[in-house]
Write a protein that holds these residues in place. Structure first.
Motif, short mmCIF file in Angstrom:
data_model
loop_
_atom_site.label_atom_id
_atom_site.label_comp_id
_atom_site.label_asym_id
_atom_site.label_seq_id
_atom_site.Cartn_x
_atom_site.Cartn_y
_atom_site.Cartn_z
N PRO A 223 -48.30 12.73 61.05
CA PRO A 223 -47.81 11.40 60.72
C PRO A 223 -47.11 10.85 62.07
O PRO A 223 -47.20 9.72 62.05
CB PRO A 223 -46.73 11.60 59.63
CG PRO A 223 -46.22 12.98 59.65
CD PRO A 223 -47.68 13.76 60.11
N ALA A 224 -46.59 11.74 62.79
CA ALA A 224 -45.85 11.21 64.20
C ALA A 224 -46.96 10.71 64.96
O ALA A 224 -46.89 9.49 65.44
CB ALA A 224 -45.09 12.41 64.71
N ALA A 245 -40.73 17.46 55.99
CA ALA A 245 -41.18 16.22 56.10
C ALA A 245 -40.56 15.06 57.01
O ALA A 245 -41.14 14.36 57.84
CB ALA A 245 -41.36 15.54 54.66
N ILE A 246 -39.03 15.41 56.90
CA ILE A 246 -38.36 14.33 57.76
C ILE A 246 -38.63 14.62 59.23
O ILE A 246 -38.56 13.78 59.98
CB ILE A 246 -36.91 14.42 57.23
CG1 ILE A 246 -36.76 13.92 56.01
CG2 ILE A 246 -35.99 13.58 58.31
CD1 ILE A 246 -35.43 14.40 55.21
N GLY A 247 -38.66 15.91 59.52
CA GLY A 247 -38.68 16.27 60.81
C GLY A 247 -40.19 15.97 61.52
O GLY A 247 -40.41 15.73 62.75
N SER A 248 -41.12 15.91 60.69
CA SER A 248 -42.39 15.55 61.15
C SER A 248 -42.54 14.22 61.57
O SER A 248 -43.60 13.89 62.27
CB SER A 248 -43.50 15.92 60.00
OG SER A 248 -43.37 15.00 59.00
N VAL A 249 -41.65 13.41 61.05
CA VAL A 249 -41.73 11.84 61.47
C VAL A 249 -41.18 11.51 62.82
O VAL A 249 -41.18 10.29 63.17
CB VAL A 249 -41.51 10.90 60.41
CG1 VAL A 249 -42.91 11.14 59.24
CG2 VAL A 249 -40.23 11.23 59.94
N GLY A 252 -42.47 10.29 65.77
CA GLY A 252 -43.45 8.94 65.41
C GLY A 252 -42.60 7.84 65.76
O GLY A 252 -43.43 6.56 65.87
N ILE A 253 -41.38 7.78 66.19
CA ILE A 253 -40.65 6.39 66.35
C ILE A 253 -40.83 6.03 67.83
O ILE A 253 -41.01 7.01 68.78
CB ILE A 253 -39.19 6.70 66.38
CG1 ILE A 253 -38.36 7.72 67.10
CG2 ILE A 253 -38.94 6.95 64.62
CD1 ILE A 253 -36.79 7.81 67.05
N GLN A 274 -35.40 15.91 72.83
CA GLN A 274 -36.15 15.33 73.99
C GLN A 274 -36.75 14.05 73.71
O GLN A 274 -36.63 12.87 74.39
CB GLN A 274 -37.12 16.36 74.48
CG GLN A 274 -37.72 15.58 75.67
CD GLN A 274 -38.69 16.80 76.49
OE1 GLN A 274 -38.65 18.04 76.27
NE2 GLN A 274 -39.66 16.20 77.39
N HIS A 275 -37.59 13.94 72.29
CA HIS A 275 -37.99 12.60 71.95
C HIS A 275 -37.05 11.53 71.68
O HIS A 275 -37.27 10.38 72.18
CB HIS A 275 -38.96 12.82 70.82
CG HIS A 275 -39.80 11.69 70.34
ND1 HIS A 275 -40.87 11.23 71.12
CD2 HIS A 275 -39.58 10.71 69.36
CE1 HIS A 275 -41.13 10.20 70.61
NE2 HIS A 275 -40.31 9.79 69.35
N LEU A 276 -35.81 12.03 71.38
CA LEU A 276 -34.77 11.02 71.17
C LEU A 276 -34.20 10.68 72.27
O LEU A 276 -33.98 9.38 72.47
CB LEU A 276 -33.68 11.63 70.00
CG LEU A 276 -34.04 12.01 68.79
CD1 LEU A 276 -32.66 12.65 68.03
CD2 LEU A 276 -34.65 11.06 67.99
N VAL A 277 -34.02 11.41 73.33
CA VAL A 277 -33.38 11.02 74.39
C VAL A 277 -34.60 10.19 75.25
O VAL A 277 -34.03 9.09 75.69
CB VAL A 277 -33.20 12.19 75.51
CG1 VAL A 277 -32.88 11.74 76.70
CG2 VAL A 277 -32.05 12.97 74.77
#
Length: 338
Positions: A223-224, A245-249, A252-253, A274-277
């Motif tokens: 999904p990401a 399921a939450i972690g998998s998306v 994707g942001i 790392q993706h959030l940063v």
């Protein structure tokens, strides 16, 4: 009027429901009595049925998705009159004096009540509710349709309208169930480019009917990756209570995007920091709302013709109705009609 009523009671934590005759409650000062037309059954009712929530006293009548008509008004109540069409949700009142209340944040009241947990709820023909916990229900909403909007509805609607999102933004709803099928409708009505994410391929047609512009089958694709192919999500409303399921998306942001968790899993959610940063992104949570938030939800639902998919049961079949909910067999919300 009869002096007694029927009610579905949990005698002790872990025990089955008992449908009993009880005295009709009298409203205390600051309370109103509601003649219950409908009451939704929510997964959070497990806190009463099986225990686990601090301070629940037994026997207890559950139910925090209550709709009906004001039947009697206690002393010191302004703004409500007999015959008013009203609803009461999870937020069952607040103290007005703690620090969150002084700042207008009634949902986080340090001394707040919860309908059907700290006082008897709507699995009954009558219930009493603090006046500040009531929302006015639009007359064109059926009681059975309005009831789930006081929990699943306000949770998804309020989460989306308080997020940093604009019309045209790419917004995904992870999960097409009790919360998600309402989240899709609200996202569509708010003008977002709406993505439905589910592991059930057979929900694609239904999600499209609800207003989804895209459908992602999370059982067959990442999904990401799919969200990134669409440009990266500005927001993901996570409604399915699964940490994986939450972690998998999360990945994707897009830049400045966020995952907004409203379906609470039992385990910690894995997050790629790392993706959030790299995106200045976030994973955040949102609780439901107070009575005014519930009323806003009901009014918007009436305006845009948004309603839940429901199954209805009489009070005598409360055990069957609860089992339909707790085993995820219902499509999608279960409502009692006392």
């Amino acid at each position: 009027m009869s002096e007694t009523m029927r009610a579905a009671v949990v005698p002790e934590a872990g025990e089955g429901f008992e449908v009993v005759e009880r005295a009709v409650p009298e409203p205390a000062p600051g309370e109103v009595r509601v003649a219950v037309e409908a009451c939704g059954i929510c997964h959070s009712d497990v806190f009463v049925k099986d225990g686990g929530y601090p301070g629940v006293r037994y026997p207890r009548i559950p139910g925090h998705e209550v709709t009906g008509y004001v039947d009697a008004v206690g002393d010191d109540v302004d703004g409500w009159s007999e015959g008013d069409y009203v609803g009461a949700g999870w937020h069952g009142g607040h103290c007005f004096t703690c620090e969150p209340c002084r700042r207008g944040n009634f949902v986080q009241c340090a001394n707040g009540d919860i309908t059907g947990l700290t006082f008897d709820g709507g699995y009954a023909e009558f219930t009493t509710v603090p006046a500040e916990a009531l929302a006015a229900v639009p007359e064109d909403l059926r009681a059975v349709d309005a009831a789930p909007l006081l929990c699943a509805g306000v949770t998804t609607y309020n989460a989306l309208r308080n997020a940093d999102l604009q019309p045209g933004d790419l917004v995904a709803v992870q999960g097409v169930g009790g919360l998600g099928h309402l989240g899709i409708q609200y996202a569509r009505a708010a003008g977002y480019e709406t993505v439905a994410i589910s592991r059930s391929a057979d929900k694609e047609e239904f999600a499209t009917e609800l207003g989804a512009d895209h459908f992602v089958n999370a059982a067959e694709t990442d999904p990401a990756e799919q969200l990134q192919a669409l440009g990266g999500a500005d927001g993901v409303l996570a409604t399915a209570p699964s940490s994986d399921a939450i972690g998998s998306v999360v990945e994707g942001i897009g830049i400045g995007g966020s995952v907004i968790v409203v379906g609470v899993p039992g385990e910690d959610v894995p997050v790629n920091a790392q993706h959030l940063v790299g995106t200045n992104g976030a994973v955040e949570g949102w609780s439901s709302g107070d009575a005014r938030d519930s009323q806003d939800t009901l009014e918007f639902s009436s305006l845009r013709d948004i309603s839940p998919e429901i199954e209805t049961y009489p009070l005598a079949e409360v055990e069957t109705a609860y089992e339909r909910m707790i085993t995820n067999e219902a499509r999608f919300r279960v409502v009692l009609e006392p």
